[in-house]
Design a protein around this motif. Sequence first.
Motif, PDB file in Angstrom:
ATOM      1  N   ASN A   1       2.354   1.647  -3.538  1.00  0.00           N
ATOM      2  CA  ASN A   1       1.371   1.972  -4.393  1.00  0.00           C
ATOM      3  C   ASN A   1       0.975   3.632  -4.228  1.00  0.00           C
ATOM      4  OD1 ASN A   1       1.053  -0.603  -5.472  1.00  0.00           O
ATOM      5  ND2 ASN A   1      -0.667  -1.056  -4.289  1.00  0.00           N
ATOM      6  N   ARG A   2       1.181   4.110  -3.023  1.00  0.00           N
ATOM      7  CA  ARG A   2       0.832   5.509  -2.688  1.00  0.00           C
ATOM      8  C   ARG A   2       1.784   6.271  -2.890  1.00  0.00           C
ATOM      9  NH1 ARG A   2      -2.384   5.432   3.010  1.00  0.00           N
ATOM     10  NH2 ARG A   2      -4.239   4.182   2.575  1.00  0.00           N
ATOM     11  N   ARG A   3       2.866   5.805  -2.924  1.00  0.00           N
ATOM     12  CA  ARG A   3       4.192   6.821  -3.413  1.00  0.00           C
ATOM     13  C   ARG A   3       3.840   6.712  -4.960  1.00  0.00           C
ATOM     14  NH1 ARG A   3       8.965   4.124   0.130  1.00  0.00           N
ATOM     15  NH2 ARG A   3       8.563   5.102   2.086  1.00  0.00           N
TER      16      ARG A   3
ATOM     17  N   VAL B   1       0.624  10.084  -3.458  1.00  0.00           N
ATOM     18  CA  VAL B   1      -0.106  10.237  -2.085  1.00  0.00           C
ATOM     19  C   VAL B   1       0.803  10.080  -1.158  1.00  0.00           C
ATOM     20  CG1 VAL B   1      -1.791   9.250  -0.656  1.00  0.00           C
ATOM     21  CG2 VAL B   1      -2.032   9.401  -2.800  1.00  0.00           C
ATOM     22  N   ASN B   2       1.053  11.123  -0.346  1.00  0.00           N
ATOM     23  CA  ASN B   2       2.209  11.089   0.964  1.00  0.00           C
ATOM     24  C   ASN B   2       1.434  10.568   2.196  1.00  0.00           C
ATOM     25  OD1 ASN B   2       4.567  11.648   2.029  1.00  0.00           O
ATOM     26  ND2 ASN B   2       4.172  13.692   1.882  1.00  0.00           N
ATOM     27  N   GLU B   3       0.338  10.231   2.309  1.00  0.00           N
ATOM     28  CA  GLU B   3      -0.515   9.791   3.517  1.00  0.00           C
ATOM     29  C   GLU B   3       0.054   8.358   3.908  1.00  0.00           C
ATOM     30  OE1 GLU B   3      -4.990   9.050   5.218  1.00  0.00           O
ATOM     31  OE2 GLU B   3      -4.512  10.277   3.413  1.00  0.00           O
ATOM     32  N   ASN B   4       0.227   8.125   5.313  1.00  0.00           N
ATOM     33  CA  ASN B   4       0.843   6.862   5.492  1.00  0.00           C
ATOM     34  C   ASN B   4      -0.421   6.356   6.751  1.00  0.00           C
ATOM     35  OD1 ASN B   4       2.221   4.427   5.877  1.00  0.00           O
ATOM     36  ND2 ASN B   4       3.755   5.364   7.195  1.00  0.00           N
TER      37      ASN B   4
ATOM     38  N   ASN C   1       0.872  -1.123  -0.185  1.00  0.00           N
ATOM     39  CA  ASN C   1      -0.051  -0.027   0.130  1.00  0.00           C
ATOM     40  C   ASN C   1       0.657   1.134   0.232  1.00  0.00           C
ATOM     41  OD1 ASN C   1      -2.471  -1.210   0.070  1.00  0.00           O
ATOM     42  ND2 ASN C   1      -2.814  -1.247   2.112  1.00  0.00           N
TER      43      ASN C   1
ATOM     44  N   ASP D   1      -2.892   3.535   7.281  1.00  0.00           N
ATOM     45  CA  ASP D   1      -3.598   2.256   6.807  1.00  0.00           C
ATOM     46  C   ASP D   1      -4.350   1.569   8.053  1.00  0.00           C
ATOM     47  OD1 ASP D   1      -2.537   1.976   4.251  1.00  0.00           O
ATOM     48  OD2 ASP D   1      -0.603   1.246   5.253  1.00  0.00           O
TER      49      ASP D   1
END
Length: 68
Positions: free
Chosen positions: A45-47, A51-54, A42, A56
Amino acid sequence: MGVFLLLKGDYREAEKYLKRAEQEGMVDAPHNLRELKKKLANINNRREAGVNENKDDDKTRTSSQRRR
């Protein structure tokens, strides 16, 4: 310790502890290793998506949280 490190965000160290726990027969270790792999996927995939949110949903569990 592996779950603590996972929750803390120290994924490389968490993986070491979870693998050792799995080798020692800890029942929840395989589940937690799968969750770690999902979390890392995840993050990757976000990188890639920028997307810079971590944040989950955490589905790791300890022996006291084990499903019966």
